[in-house]
Design a protein around this motif. Structure first.
Motif, mmCIF file in Angstrom:
data_model
loop_
_atom_site.group_PDB
_atom_site.id
_atom_site.type_symbol
_atom_site.label_atom_id
_atom_site.label_comp_id
_atom_site.label_asym_id
_atom_site.label_seq_id
_atom_site.Cartn_x
_atom_site.Cartn_y
_atom_site.Cartn_z
ATOM 1 N N GLY A 3 0.624 -1.034 0.146
ATOM 2 C CA GLY A 3 -0.199 -0.058 -0.018
ATOM 3 C C GLY A 3 0.976 1.161 0.111
ATOM 4 O O GLY A 3 0.281 1.932 -0.668
ATOM 5 N N SER A 4 2.054 1.522 0.869
ATOM 6 C CA SER A 4 2.684 2.314 0.592
ATOM 7 C C SER A 4 3.960 2.233 -0.495
ATOM 8 O O SER A 4 4.206 3.856 -1.023
ATOM 9 N N TYR A 5 3.938 1.377 -1.668
ATOM 10 C CA TYR A 5 4.942 1.607 -2.438
ATOM 11 C C TYR A 5 4.038 1.721 -3.185
ATOM 12 O O TYR A 5 4.289 2.989 -3.752
ATOM 13 N N ARG A 6 2.539 1.193 -3.939
ATOM 14 C CA ARG A 6 1.544 2.481 -4.517
ATOM 15 C C ARG A 6 1.744 3.759 -4.121
ATOM 16 O O ARG A 6 1.163 4.869 -4.863
ATOM 17 N N GLU A 7 1.242 4.330 -2.983
ATOM 18 C CA GLU A 7 1.626 5.533 -2.273
ATOM 19 C C GLU A 7 2.734 6.624 -2.326
ATOM 20 O O GLU A 7 2.432 7.587 -3.467
ATOM 21 N N PHE A 8 3.650 5.680 -2.566
ATOM 22 C CA PHE A 8 5.145 6.757 -2.521
ATOM 23 C C PHE A 8 5.380 7.161 -4.503
ATOM 24 O O PHE A 8 5.699 8.245 -4.537
ATOM 25 N N PHE A 9 4.987 5.831 -5.157
ATOM 26 C CA PHE A 9 4.776 6.725 -6.730
ATOM 27 C C PHE A 9 3.335 7.470 -7.354
ATOM 28 O O PHE A 9 3.205 7.360 -8.527
ATOM 29 N N GLU A 10 3.192 7.942 -6.039
ATOM 30 C CA GLU A 10 1.492 8.867 -6.745
ATOM 31 C C GLU A 10 2.635 9.689 -6.708
ATOM 32 O O GLU A 10 2.028 11.073 -7.223
ATOM 33 N N GLN A 11 3.107 10.575 -6.010
ATOM 34 C CA GLN A 11 3.998 11.734 -5.749
ATOM 35 C C GLN A 11 4.758 12.307 -6.524
ATOM 36 O O GLN A 11 4.995 13.704 -7.140
ATOM 37 N N GLY A 12 4.892 11.627 -8.183
ATOM 38 C CA GLY A 12 5.299 12.142 -9.243
ATOM 39 C C GLY A 12 7.079 12.407 -9.380
ATOM 40 O O GLY A 12 7.396 12.911 -8.119
#
Length: 125
Positions: A63-72
């Motif tokens: 879940g944190s992995y997916r969120e990490f890559f949402e930052q651009g």
């Protein structure tokens, strides 16, 4: 890049039926493409990443992995792959690690950058 987004969980350890301990290979493939703004052209492009690692005591929490890559991101692909590699190495200290970053844009020529490491290489440096 906000590194604090990525979280880890304890590796549960794995045992085969014959009682021998084994370590799995973890492969995290495509996620929703993340955006990187090219330092040369200043154009935004879709990128993706594949991470393969043999964990020691920790796993990357997905879940944190997916969120990490949402930052651009805003860097060269070669630098991104090294930054991601170093971050994952620092977080989970795996026996082996491979990180591949590649273009995910249909209109561009496909290419990628990959970094690999294993314990043998690390101890022979």
């Amino acid at each position: 890049m906000n590194k604090t987004i990525l979280k880890t969980i304890a590796s549960p350890g794995f045992i085969h039926n014959d009682g021998v301990s084994a370590t799995p290979i973890v492969k995290i493939e495509k996620i929703k493409p993340f955006i990187n703004t090219c330092k040369v052209t200043n154009e935004k492009g879709g990128m993706n990443i594949e991470i393969t690692y043999v964990p020691r005591d920790a796993l990357i929490e997905l879940g944190s992995y997916r969120e990490f890559f949402e930052q651009g991101f805003n860097d060269y692909v070669e630098k991104l792959v090294m930054d991601f590699y170093n971050l994952i190495q620092e977080l989970v200290d795996p026996h082996q690690l491979s990180v591949k970053v590649y273009l995910d844009e249909k209109t561009l020529t496909p290419w990628s950058a990959t970094v690999n490491m294993n314990d043998t290489w690390r101890h022979n440096r």
